[in-house]
Design an enzyme around this catalytic site. Structure first.
Site, mmCIF file in Angstrom:
data_model
loop_
_atom_site.group_PDB
_atom_site.id
_atom_site.type_symbol
_atom_site.label_atom_id
_atom_site.label_comp_id
_atom_site.label_asym_id
_atom_site.label_seq_id
_atom_site.Cartn_x
_atom_site.Cartn_y
_atom_site.Cartn_z
ATOM 1 N N HIS A 58 -35.356 0.358 -26.634
ATOM 2 C CA HIS A 58 -36.277 -0.343 -25.716
ATOM 3 C C HIS A 58 -35.743 -1.730 -25.353
ATOM 4 O O HIS A 58 -35.850 -2.166 -24.213
ATOM 5 C CB HIS A 58 -37.656 -0.507 -26.361
ATOM 6 C CG HIS A 58 -38.556 0.686 -26.231
ATOM 7 N ND1 HIS A 58 -38.911 1.232 -25.020
ATOM 8 C CD2 HIS A 58 -39.198 1.426 -27.179
ATOM 9 C CE1 HIS A 58 -39.736 2.257 -25.222
ATOM 10 N NE2 HIS A 58 -39.915 2.404 -26.528
ATOM 11 N N HIS A 80 -34.998 3.999 -31.925
ATOM 12 C CA HIS A 80 -35.851 4.162 -30.744
ATOM 13 C C HIS A 80 -36.282 2.794 -30.193
ATOM 14 O O HIS A 80 -36.178 2.537 -28.991
ATOM 15 C CB HIS A 80 -37.075 5.007 -31.153
ATOM 16 C CG HIS A 80 -38.102 5.190 -30.093
ATOM 17 N ND1 HIS A 80 -38.433 6.422 -29.575
ATOM 18 C CD2 HIS A 80 -38.916 4.300 -29.465
ATOM 19 C CE1 HIS A 80 -39.386 6.270 -28.659
ATOM 20 N NE2 HIS A 80 -39.701 4.991 -28.576
ATOM 21 N N GLU A 81 -36.711 1.903 -31.092
ATOM 22 C CA GLU A 81 -37.192 0.585 -30.643
ATOM 23 C C GLU A 81 -36.035 -0.288 -30.149
ATOM 24 O O GLU A 81 -36.191 -1.059 -29.200
ATOM 25 C CB GLU A 81 -37.958 -0.124 -31.763
ATOM 26 C CG GLU A 81 -39.159 0.625 -32.320
ATOM 27 C CD GLU A 81 -40.133 1.113 -31.262
ATOM 28 O OE1 GLU A 81 -40.244 0.483 -30.191
ATOM 29 O OE2 GLU A 81 -40.783 2.139 -31.504
ATOM 30 N N CYS A 119 -43.568 8.191 -27.684
ATOM 31 C CA CYS A 119 -43.479 6.763 -27.353
ATOM 32 C C CYS A 119 -44.800 6.322 -26.736
ATOM 33 O O CYS A 119 -45.355 7.048 -25.899
ATOM 34 C CB CYS A 119 -42.336 6.549 -26.368
ATOM 35 S SG CYS A 119 -42.131 4.832 -25.848
ATOM 36 N N LEU A 120 -45.286 5.154 -27.127
ATOM 37 C CA LEU A 120 -46.549 4.654 -26.563
ATOM 38 C C LEU A 120 -46.429 4.411 -25.061
ATOM 39 O O LEU A 120 -47.433 4.390 -24.360
ATOM 40 C CB LEU A 120 -46.971 3.362 -27.274
ATOM 41 C CG LEU A 120 -47.336 3.518 -28.758
ATOM 42 C CD1 LEU A 120 -47.691 2.165 -29.365
ATOM 43 C CD2 LEU A 120 -48.482 4.500 -28.936
ATOM 44 N N GLY A 149 -44.256 2.059 -33.993
ATOM 45 C CA GLY A 149 -43.295 1.031 -33.606
ATOM 46 C C GLY A 149 -43.610 0.533 -32.210
ATOM 47 O O GLY A 149 -44.155 1.285 -31.388
ATOM 48 N N GLN A 172 -42.037 -3.338 -24.267
ATOM 49 C CA GLN A 172 -43.160 -2.468 -23.885
ATOM 50 C C GLN A 172 -44.418 -3.240 -23.533
ATOM 51 O O GLN A 172 -45.322 -2.699 -22.908
ATOM 52 C CB GLN A 172 -43.480 -1.495 -25.032
ATOM 53 C CG GLN A 172 -42.389 -0.473 -25.284
ATOM 54 C CD GLN A 172 -42.737 0.384 -26.474
ATOM 55 O OE1 GLN A 172 -42.453 0.038 -27.611
ATOM 56 N NE2 GLN A 172 -43.384 1.510 -26.229
HETATM 57 NI NI NI Z 1 -41.116 3.803 -27.525
#
Ligand code: NI
Length: 175
Positions: A143, A139-140, A97-98, A51, A56
Site C-alpha cells: 500500500h 500487503h501493507e 483488503c479494507l 492491518g 488507505q
Molecule cells: Ni489492504
C-alpha cells in the site's frame, strides 16, 4: 475530561486513484503521528481489519498499523518500514483488503520477513514475522508503494473485481 474515542477515518476504496500514491517517509514521530496512529487503529478495528496503511486513509506517509491477534491486543506500529530480508520460500494465500471490500483472492508472498521500522516512540526496531503477520506486513507495505493486492492478480480478474465493486456501489447509492 471525558474519554472520547478517536474519530474514525474514511477508508479509500479501490479503484480510487489516491490508493496509487507512493508514500513519503514520516519526518518525525510526534504528537500528530501518534494521534494519527490512534485514529488508524480505531478505524481498522471498527472495520474488523487486521492491518491498515496510512495510504488507505489518504495520508501519504510511510506508516502502518497491524493487529493480527484474535484478542486484538497486540498492536504493531511500523513507521518508515524497510525490508531487511524476505524468505525465498513463498506461499499462495487468500487475502482481503479494507479498500477492496468483499473481495478475497490468492496472492503469492514470502512466508517470513524481517523489517526494520520505527515504533510509536520513534525507536528503531527489527521485527521478524512469519505466516499471517508476514503476509500482512507485505500487503501493507505494498500500500505504501501505491499497490493494492488485486494488482497481483491477472488483468481479467482485476476487471471482474472492478465491475463487481462498481455494481455494489451503484446498488448502495440506490438503497
Ligand atoms: Ni489492504
Amino acid at each position: 475530561m471525558t474519554d472520547l474515542a478517536p474519530a474514525l477515518l474514511e477508508i479509500l476504496r479501490y479503484p480510487d486513484p489516491r490508493l496509487h500514491t507512493v508514500a513519503r517517509p514520516v519526518q518525525g514521530v510526534d504528537d500528530r503521528i501518534r494521534a494519527l496512529i490512534e485514529r488508524m487503529f480505531a478505524t481498522m478495528h471498527a472495520a474488523n481489519g487486521i492491518g491498515l496503511a496510512a495510504t488507505q486513509v489518504d495520508v501519504h506517509e510511510r506508516l502502518i498499523v497491524i493487529d493480527v491477534s484474535e484478542a486484538r491486543d497486540q498492536p504493531l506500529v511500523l513507521i518508515n518500514p524497510e525490508f531487511e530480508w524476505l524468505s525465498p520460500e513463498t506461499r499462495k494465500g487468500e487475502e482481503g483488503c479494507l479498500s477492496v471490500p468483499g473481495i478475497y483472492d490468492g496472492v503469492e508472498r514470502a512466508i517470513a520477513v524481517r523489517v526494520r521500522a520505527l515504533d510509536a516512540q520513534g525507536l528503531a526496531r527489527s521485527i521478524e514475522a512469519q505466516d499471517m503477520l508476514a503476509v500482512c506486513i507485505q500487503h501493507e507495505m505494498d500500500h505504501l508503494l501505491g499497490r493494492v493486492f488485486v494488482e497481483h492478480l491477472s488483468p481479467l480478474k482485476r476487471l471482474r473485481i472492478q465491475s463487481k465493486l462498481a455494481k455494489a456501489q451503484r446498488e448502495a447509492l440506490r438503497a
